[in-house]
Design a protein around this motif. Structure first.
Motif, short mmCIF file in Angstrom:
data_model
loop_
_atom_site.label_atom_id
_atom_site.label_comp_id
_atom_site.label_asym_id
_atom_site.label_seq_id
_atom_site.Cartn_x
_atom_site.Cartn_y
_atom_site.Cartn_z
N CYS A 92 0.81 -1.22 0.00
CA CYS A 92 0.00 0.00 0.00
C CYS A 92 0.84 1.27 0.00
O CYS A 92 0.37 2.34 0.39
CB CYS A 92 -0.97 -0.04 1.18
N ILE A 116 -0.68 4.05 -2.56
CA ILE A 116 -2.13 4.32 -2.63
C ILE A 116 -2.51 5.73 -2.17
O ILE A 116 -3.67 6.13 -2.28
CB ILE A 116 -2.95 3.29 -1.78
N LEU A 156 -9.87 3.13 -4.00
CA LEU A 156 -9.13 2.21 -3.12
C LEU A 156 -10.05 1.07 -2.67
O LEU A 156 -9.64 -0.10 -2.64
CB LEU A 156 -8.56 2.96 -1.91
N SER A 207 -1.44 6.86 3.40
CA SER A 207 -1.83 5.53 2.89
C SER A 207 -2.65 4.79 3.95
O SER A 207 -3.72 4.24 3.66
CB SER A 207 -0.60 4.72 2.50
N THR A 231 -1.24 -0.17 -8.18
CA THR A 231 -2.54 0.39 -7.76
C THR A 231 -3.56 0.16 -8.88
O THR A 231 -4.66 0.69 -8.84
CB THR A 231 -2.42 1.91 -7.50
#
Ligand SMILES: NC(=O)c1ccc[n+]([C@@H]2O[C@H](COP(=O)([O-])OP(=O)(O)OC[C@H]3O[C@@H](n4cnc5c(N)ncnc54)[C@H](OP(=O)(O)O)[C@@H]3O)[C@@H](O)[C@H]2O)c1
Length: 305
Positions: free
Chosen positions: A20, A23, A31, A57, A272
């Motif tokens: 992650c 992100i 997400l 994140s 992602t």
């Protein structure tokens, strides 16, 4: 998806985890879709760090969990601590404070796995163990591990920690393969014979420490992703060839190469993109033949003695 039972625990982890780190700039809805996709692909392991996106994140991931609290029990959440701006800090005070902050950002009551992010030269293993024991006793963290550590650093920590350090997260892929290179060149006089990591791969296997490779399709921070990169022409030719042999993409072949190693590593996918994530997971559907595993390794201009 393939799974691995982590010995001495109740953890059955997906062999591919979702990292992650990247992100932080996503919208919460995007997400949420990525997390749903990961879970539907069988990924149950999510890797964080207190510093990813400067905390953003974990915060965003926490937003998803707040909206969908039922997802928490389907997940194994790992985070890391110890990297600060301009220094590393494994003091008890910092570890405890970092975990409190991560719990708050992630909006959950406990963390499954806590890793120490990068070796702190000033670490006092007794102090680290005290922090770990306290976190475990309070139920805030269930299990522990390290990242970017060599065998003796782990030994020093393990001397005082009553539990077992379960994971070591390390940069590893077919290009960045130092852990393997030195193993081939034992007792040779060439550059590759230099063991920079203290037989790390052997040590982790011997002690049932699961290696979590990071940057699985990235050559280095400077060069970025090696797929279709002009500096890696022969690697990409071999990836293309194996992609046809196994009926999976070049990215998936790169992951299949990692999964094929008997250390049963757990690659952390930093994508992602839903398309890329789906694609990477197809690596679990193939078992690379020994000859192909070696051919891919050698396509990165490495040599066998
Ligand atoms: N412990 C540590 O010190 C440490 C250090 C760094 C990272 N990590 C962890 O490891 C995770 C992964 O690291 P990473 O993001 O550097 O490595 P990665 O998984 O190799 O991803 C690197 C980049 O490759 C791109 N990419 C391009 N084509 C792709 C394809 N076909 N399939 C998949 N990806 C493709 C991804 O972008 P797209 O999003 O466009 O797919 C991503 O930005 C991080 O999220 C973090 O959890 C740990």
């Amino acid at each position: 998806m393939l799974y691995k039972q982590i010995e001495g625990t109740d953890l059955t982890v997906s062999r591919i985890a979702l990292g992650c780190m990247r992100i932080a700039d996503m919208q919460v809805d995007a997400l949420e879709t990525l997390v749903d996709k990961a879970l539907s692909l069988g990924i149950n392991f999510f890797d964080h760090a207190d510093i990813y996106g400067g905390g953003k994140s974990e915060e965003l991931f926490g937003e998803v969990l707040k909206k969908r609290p039922e997802l928490r029990e389907k997940m194994i959440i790992q985070t890391k601590c110890g990297i600060c701006k301009g220094y590393y800090d494994f003091s008890k005070e910092h570890i405890l404070e970092s975990v409190e902050n991560s719990l708050e950002r992630l909006q959950c009551g406990y963390i499954d796995v806590l890793l120490l992010h990068r070796p702190d030269a000033l670490m006092d293993p007794k102090e680290v163990a005290e922090a770990f024991h306290e976190l475990q006793a309070s139920g805030k963290v269930r299990y522990f591990g390290v990242s970017n550590m060599n065998a003796y650093q782990i030994e020093r920590l393990q001397k005082y920690f009553k539990g077992k350090l379960l994971f070591n997260q390390l940069q590893f892929n077919v290009v960045h393969s130092g852990m393997i290179d030195s193993g081939f060149h034992v007792n040779m006089k060439d550059q590759e014979a230099i063991d920079r990591d203290g037989m790390l791969l052997d040590y982790c296997q011997l002690h049932d420490i699961t290696i979590q490779p990071w940057s699985i399709v990235q050559a280095s921070w400077e060069e970025g992703c090696f797929l279709d990169h002009p500096n890696y022409v022969s690697l990409n030719q071999k990836l293309e060839e194996l992609s046809k042999t196994y009926g999976i993409s070049k990215a998936a072949v790169s992951v299949a190469w990692i999964l094929r190693h008997p250390a049963q590593m757990q690659p952390i996918a930093g994508t992602t993109s839903i398309k890329h994530l789906e694609d990477l997971c197809t690596a679990c559907d193939v078992e690379m033949r020994r000859e192909d595993w070696y051919a891919l390794y050698l396509s990165t201009e490495k040599v066998l003695p």
